[in-house]
Write a protein that holds these residues in place. Sequence first.
Motif, short mmCIF file in Angstrom:
data_model
loop_
_atom_site.label_atom_id
_atom_site.label_comp_id
_atom_site.label_asym_id
_atom_site.label_seq_id
_atom_site.Cartn_x
_atom_site.Cartn_y
_atom_site.Cartn_z
N MET B 1 97.80 15.11 88.30
CA MET B 1 96.45 14.61 88.10
C MET B 1 96.04 14.76 86.65
N THR B 2 96.68 15.69 85.98
CA THR B 2 96.33 15.85 84.57
C THR B 2 97.56 15.65 83.71
N ASP B 3 97.34 15.13 82.53
CA ASP B 3 98.39 15.02 81.53
C ASP B 3 98.05 16.03 80.44
N ILE B 4 99.06 16.73 80.01
CA ILE B 4 98.82 17.70 78.95
C ILE B 4 99.66 17.32 77.75
N ARG B 5 99.06 17.36 76.57
CA ARG B 5 99.80 17.12 75.35
C ARG B 5 99.49 18.23 74.37
N ILE B 6 100.51 18.92 73.95
CA ILE B 6 100.33 20.04 73.04
C ILE B 6 101.21 19.82 71.82
N GLU B 7 100.64 20.00 70.64
CA GLU B 7 101.42 19.86 69.41
C GLU B 7 101.37 21.16 68.63
N ARG B 8 102.48 21.50 68.02
CA ARG B 8 102.50 22.70 67.19
C ARG B 8 103.40 22.47 65.98
N GLU B 9 102.91 22.91 64.83
CA GLU B 9 103.67 22.75 63.57
C GLU B 9 104.49 24.01 63.30
N PHE B 10 105.71 23.81 62.84
CA PHE B 10 106.55 24.94 62.46
C PHE B 10 107.12 24.70 61.07
N SER B 11 107.30 25.78 60.33
CA SER B 11 107.83 25.60 58.97
C SER B 11 109.34 25.82 58.94
N VAL B 12 110.02 25.21 59.91
CA VAL B 12 111.49 25.23 59.93
C VAL B 12 111.97 23.79 60.08
N SER B 13 113.26 23.57 59.87
CA SER B 13 113.78 22.21 59.96
C SER B 13 113.75 21.72 61.41
N ALA B 14 113.82 20.42 61.58
CA ALA B 14 113.82 19.83 62.92
C ALA B 14 115.02 20.35 63.72
N GLU B 15 116.17 20.48 63.06
CA GLU B 15 117.38 20.96 63.75
C GLU B 15 117.19 22.39 64.24
N ARG B 16 116.60 23.21 63.36
CA ARG B 16 116.39 24.62 63.72
C ARG B 16 115.42 24.73 64.90
N LEU B 17 114.35 23.94 64.85
CA LEU B 17 113.36 23.97 65.93
C LEU B 17 113.98 23.48 67.23
N PHE B 18 114.75 22.42 67.15
CA PHE B 18 115.38 21.87 68.35
C PHE B 18 116.31 22.90 69.00
N ALA B 19 117.03 23.63 68.15
CA ALA B 19 117.95 24.66 68.66
C ALA B 19 117.17 25.77 69.37
N ALA B 20 116.06 26.21 68.76
CA ALA B 20 115.26 27.30 69.35
C ALA B 20 114.65 26.89 70.67
N VAL B 21 114.40 25.59 70.81
CA VAL B 21 113.78 25.08 72.03
C VAL B 21 114.81 24.90 73.14
N THR B 22 116.01 24.47 72.79
CA THR B 22 116.97 24.06 73.82
C THR B 22 118.07 25.07 74.14
N GLN B 23 118.36 25.98 73.19
CA GLN B 23 119.47 26.89 73.45
C GLN B 23 119.03 28.12 74.22
N ARG B 24 119.79 28.43 75.22
CA ARG B 24 119.44 29.48 76.15
C ARG B 24 119.11 30.81 75.48
N ALA B 25 119.97 31.24 74.58
CA ALA B 25 119.80 32.55 73.94
C ALA B 25 118.42 32.70 73.30
N GLU B 26 117.90 31.61 72.78
CA GLU B 26 116.57 31.67 72.16
C GLU B 26 115.46 31.35 73.15
N ALA B 27 115.73 30.41 74.04
CA ALA B 27 114.70 30.00 75.00
C ALA B 27 114.20 31.19 75.82
N VAL B 28 115.12 32.09 76.22
CA VAL B 28 114.70 33.23 77.04
C VAL B 28 113.76 34.16 76.28
N LEU B 29 113.77 34.05 74.96
CA LEU B 29 112.92 34.93 74.17
C LEU B 29 111.47 34.47 74.11
#
Lengths: 109, 152
Positions: B1-29
């Motif tokens: 019933m609701t759509d949520i959109r959240i944006e956040r800026e990070f001062s790291v490269s897109a590759e670094r951010l993507f890794a932190a988001v998708t890789q298990r070792a970091e995601a659990v943190l």
Amino acid sequence: MMILTNAFAALSDDTRFAVVERLMKEGELPAGKLLEGVELSAPAMSRHLKVLRKAGLINQRVAGTQRLYSVRPEAMKAIVDWTMDHRMFWEASLDRLEAHLALEKEPEE
Amino acid sequence: MTDIRIEREFSVSAERLFAAVTQRAEAVLWWGPEGFKVTNDQLNMTTTGPWFVHIISPEGKNYKVSGHVTHVDAPRSIGFTWAWHDTETDKRGEESHVTMSVIETMTGARLIIEHRDLGDNETGTGHERGWASTLASLAKFLNQNDLSKEKI
């Protein structure tokens, strides 16, 4: 969970949705007042109010010859908690992601 | 019933951010609010397939979410389905869709999380404005009523 699904089912009707909105804005109102400005018979309104009451969304109070209706704060809080859940989850998780990424930018000792 | 959109800026490269988001070792943190801990998981979001996470709150309450990673487009976006499990019966609740997109910016990278409930597709977006104004009313209403004094 049970209460929430009942609440949403009851609110899926435009008339009942409007009644709850009005009670939130204006506070406790008698049934007669709720009929003002809407094209609805008294028995029909009474049926809608009964559905809302059964779903736990509103309270009914008898004062003399009047029946007064008001929103149940606990029900509203349950709805807010439910809708806010995901936003809070992600916002809070991103706070941690931010802290995690900031950590590695600090100079090595 | 609701759509949520959240944006956040990070001062790291897109590759670094993507890794932190998708890789298990970091995601659990970082999955879950502060003080929550991941106790069991399949949080590898680098390939499509099933995923789940068990999270315990500081008060000791267990939460479980599961779904399926439906697309991975490194280092740009991932998509997955999402549903909470009932804490008592373990019954999987209504499914929703999450998309995480990483966009390169002048100063680093931006993460956009879009959490979309399936219910929206079925009922259309006509109720969206109604919900927004109702939530505003709810917030006002709750501020006026101190719930701590209410009997539940």
